[in-house]
Design a protein around this motif. Sequence first.
Motif, PDB file in Angstrom:
ATOM      1  N   ALA A  66       0.827  -1.207   0.000  1.00 24.94           N
ATOM      2  CA  ALA A  66       0.000   0.000   0.000  1.00 24.94           C
ATOM      3  C   ALA A  66       0.864   1.262   0.000  1.00 24.94           C
ATOM      4  O   ALA A  66       0.448   2.297  -0.522  1.00 24.94           O
ATOM      5  CB  ALA A  66      -0.938   0.005   1.198  1.00 24.94           C
ATOM      6  N   LEU A  67       2.051   1.178   0.573  1.00 26.66           N
ATOM      7  CA  LEU A  67       2.950   2.337   0.634  1.00 26.66           C
ATOM      8  C   LEU A  67       4.011   2.314  -0.464  1.00 26.66           C
ATOM      9  O   LEU A  67       4.980   3.064  -0.399  1.00 26.66           O
ATOM     10  CB  LEU A  67       3.620   2.400   2.006  1.00 26.66           C
ATOM     11  CG  LEU A  67       2.665   2.678   3.161  1.00 26.66           C
ATOM     12  CD1 LEU A  67       3.392   2.560   4.486  1.00 26.66           C
ATOM     13  CD2 LEU A  67       2.026   4.041   3.013  1.00 26.66           C
ATOM     14  N   ALA A  68       3.823   1.468  -1.448  1.00 27.81           N
ATOM     15  CA  ALA A  68       4.842   1.286  -2.487  1.00 27.81           C
ATOM     16  C   ALA A  68       4.843   2.374  -3.552  1.00 27.81           C
ATOM     17  O   ALA A  68       5.654   2.333  -4.460  1.00 27.81           O
ATOM     18  CB  ALA A  68       4.668  -0.082  -3.149  1.00 27.81           C
ATOM     19  N   HIS A  69       3.975   3.344  -3.437  1.00 31.08           N
ATOM     20  CA  HIS A  69       3.953   4.447  -4.406  1.00 31.08           C
ATOM     21  C   HIS A  69       4.148   5.767  -3.653  1.00 31.08           C
ATOM     22  O   HIS A  69       3.520   5.990  -2.614  1.00 31.08           O
ATOM     23  CB  HIS A  69       2.618   4.465  -5.159  1.00 31.08           C
ATOM     24  CG  HIS A  69       2.643   5.331  -6.366  1.00 31.08           C
ATOM     25  ND1 HIS A  69       2.551   6.704  -6.293  1.00 31.08           N
ATOM     26  CD2 HIS A  69       2.765   5.016  -7.674  1.00 31.08           C
ATOM     27  CE1 HIS A  69       2.609   7.202  -7.517  1.00 31.08           C
ATOM     28  NE2 HIS A  69       2.740   6.207  -8.368  1.00 31.08           N
ATOM     29  N   PRO A  70       5.008   6.639  -4.161  1.00 36.26           N
ATOM     30  CA  PRO A  70       5.274   7.909  -3.463  1.00 36.26           C
ATOM     31  C   PRO A  70       4.022   8.755  -3.235  1.00 36.26           C
ATOM     32  O   PRO A  70       3.931   9.466  -2.228  1.00 36.26           O
ATOM     33  CB  PRO A  70       6.258   8.634  -4.384  1.00 36.26           C
ATOM     34  CG  PRO A  70       6.855   7.586  -5.233  1.00 36.26           C
ATOM     35  CD  PRO A  70       5.855   6.485  -5.353  1.00 36.26           C
ATOM     36  N   ALA A  71       3.060   8.691  -4.145  1.00 34.44           N
ATOM     37  CA  ALA A  71       1.831   9.478  -3.967  1.00 34.44           C
ATOM     38  C   ALA A  71       1.055   8.993  -2.744  1.00 34.44           C
ATOM     39  O   ALA A  71       0.500   9.803  -1.986  1.00 34.44           O
ATOM     40  CB  ALA A  71       0.960   9.375  -5.220  1.00 34.44           C
ATOM     41  N   ARG A  72       1.022   7.681  -2.515  1.00 39.34           N
ATOM     42  CA  ARG A  72       0.306   7.158  -1.353  1.00 39.34           C
ATOM     43  C   ARG A  72       1.031   7.509  -0.059  1.00 39.34           C
ATOM     44  O   ARG A  72       0.398   7.794   0.955  1.00 39.34           O
ATOM     45  CB  ARG A  72       0.104   5.648  -1.499  1.00 39.34           C
ATOM     46  CG  ARG A  72      -0.846   5.322  -2.639  1.00 39.34           C
ATOM     47  CD  ARG A  72      -1.310   3.896  -2.607  1.00 39.34           C
ATOM     48  NE  ARG A  72      -0.323   2.922  -2.999  1.00 39.34           N
ATOM     49  CZ  ARG A  72      -0.152   2.452  -4.225  1.00 39.34           C
ATOM     50  NH1 ARG A  72      -0.925   2.882  -5.217  1.00 39.34           N
ATOM     51  NH2 ARG A  72       0.759   1.548  -4.486  1.00 39.34           N
ATOM     52  N   VAL A  73       2.351   7.506  -0.096  1.00 43.58           N
ATOM     53  CA  VAL A  73       3.125   7.913   1.087  1.00 43.58           C
ATOM     54  C   VAL A  73       2.842   9.381   1.392  1.00 43.58           C
ATOM     55  O   VAL A  73       2.638   9.757   2.547  1.00 43.58           O
ATOM     56  CB  VAL A  73       4.639   7.671   0.868  1.00 43.58           C
ATOM     57  CG1 VAL A  73       5.454   8.250   2.019  1.00 43.58           C
ATOM     58  CG2 VAL A  73       4.921   6.190   0.706  1.00 43.58           C
ATOM     59  N   LYS A  74       2.792  10.203   0.355  1.00 42.71           N
ATOM     60  CA  LYS A  74       2.524  11.626   0.553  1.00 42.71           C
ATOM     61  C   LYS A  74       1.112  11.846   1.102  1.00 42.71           C
ATOM     62  O   LYS A  74       0.916  12.668   2.001  1.00 42.71           O
ATOM     63  CB  LYS A  74       2.711  12.385  -0.755  1.00 42.71           C
ATOM     64  CG  LYS A  74       2.660  13.876  -0.591  1.00 42.71           C
ATOM     65  CD  LYS A  74       3.133  14.602  -1.818  1.00 42.71           C
ATOM     66  CE  LYS A  74       3.218  16.082  -1.522  1.00 42.71           C
ATOM     67  NZ  LYS A  74       3.837  16.825  -2.599  1.00 42.71           N
ATOM     68  N   LEU A  75       0.142  11.095   0.596  1.00 44.42           N
ATOM     69  CA  LEU A  75      -1.229  11.212   1.108  1.00 44.42           C
ATOM     70  C   LEU A  75      -1.299  10.822   2.579  1.00 44.42           C
ATOM     71  O   LEU A  75      -1.910  11.527   3.388  1.00 44.42           O
ATOM     72  CB  LEU A  75      -2.170  10.320   0.290  1.00 44.42           C
ATOM     73  CG  LEU A  75      -2.530  10.801  -1.107  1.00 44.42           C
ATOM     74  CD1 LEU A  75      -3.245   9.702  -1.878  1.00 44.42           C
ATOM     75  CD2 LEU A  75      -3.377  12.059  -1.039  1.00 44.42           C
ATOM     76  N   LEU A  76      -0.682   9.712   2.929  1.00 44.23           N
ATOM     77  CA  LEU A  76      -0.695   9.255   4.314  1.00 44.23           C
ATOM     78  C   LEU A  76       0.015  10.256   5.228  1.00 44.23           C
ATOM     79  O   LEU A  76      -0.467  10.571   6.313  1.00 44.23           O
ATOM     80  CB  LEU A  76      -0.054   7.877   4.422  1.00 44.23           C
ATOM     81  CG  LEU A  76      -0.130   7.221   5.791  1.00 44.23           C
ATOM     82  CD1 LEU A  76      -1.575   6.905   6.154  1.00 44.23           C
ATOM     83  CD2 LEU A  76       0.700   5.953   5.819  1.00 44.23           C
TER      84      LEU A  76
END
Length: 142
Positions: A66-76
């Motif tokens: 779930a955290l394998a994409h920079p956009a998802r890390v930024k959202l979280l």
Amino acid sequence: MRTATASLKLARSSCVDGQDMPELFLIRRITNGCYLSSNTAQCRAPKRSSARRALDEESLAVLCKALAHPARVKLLNYLADYGTCYFGKLTDILPLAPSTISQHVTVLKEAGLILGSDENTRTCYCVNAERLDELKELIAAL
């Protein structure tokens, strides 16, 4: 029976004064991808306490995916810093199409890292603190 292949490599190291000095390092490459060298202190397994928690590999894999994409890390990270926000605000923090952001939000929701509550016609998102703590514990158990 599996055989190992070996290779020699010549490495150059820099001296303190900046000049290159050739040194021969013997590196044995085994077919499974492990490398052995004369400096094995870097490769030793860390000491683990006997009272460590059992690692739930499946949960860790789901959360890491779930955290394998920079956009998802930024959202979280944004939600962790600011608490709650509506989807419209999430589209302001990433230079992506709203449909793409929606897909990323869906992945984070499916992993349980964020929660969404419907308020009238809008959805308010926040970090699932329990699931984030679980991720931290799983990583610590490695």
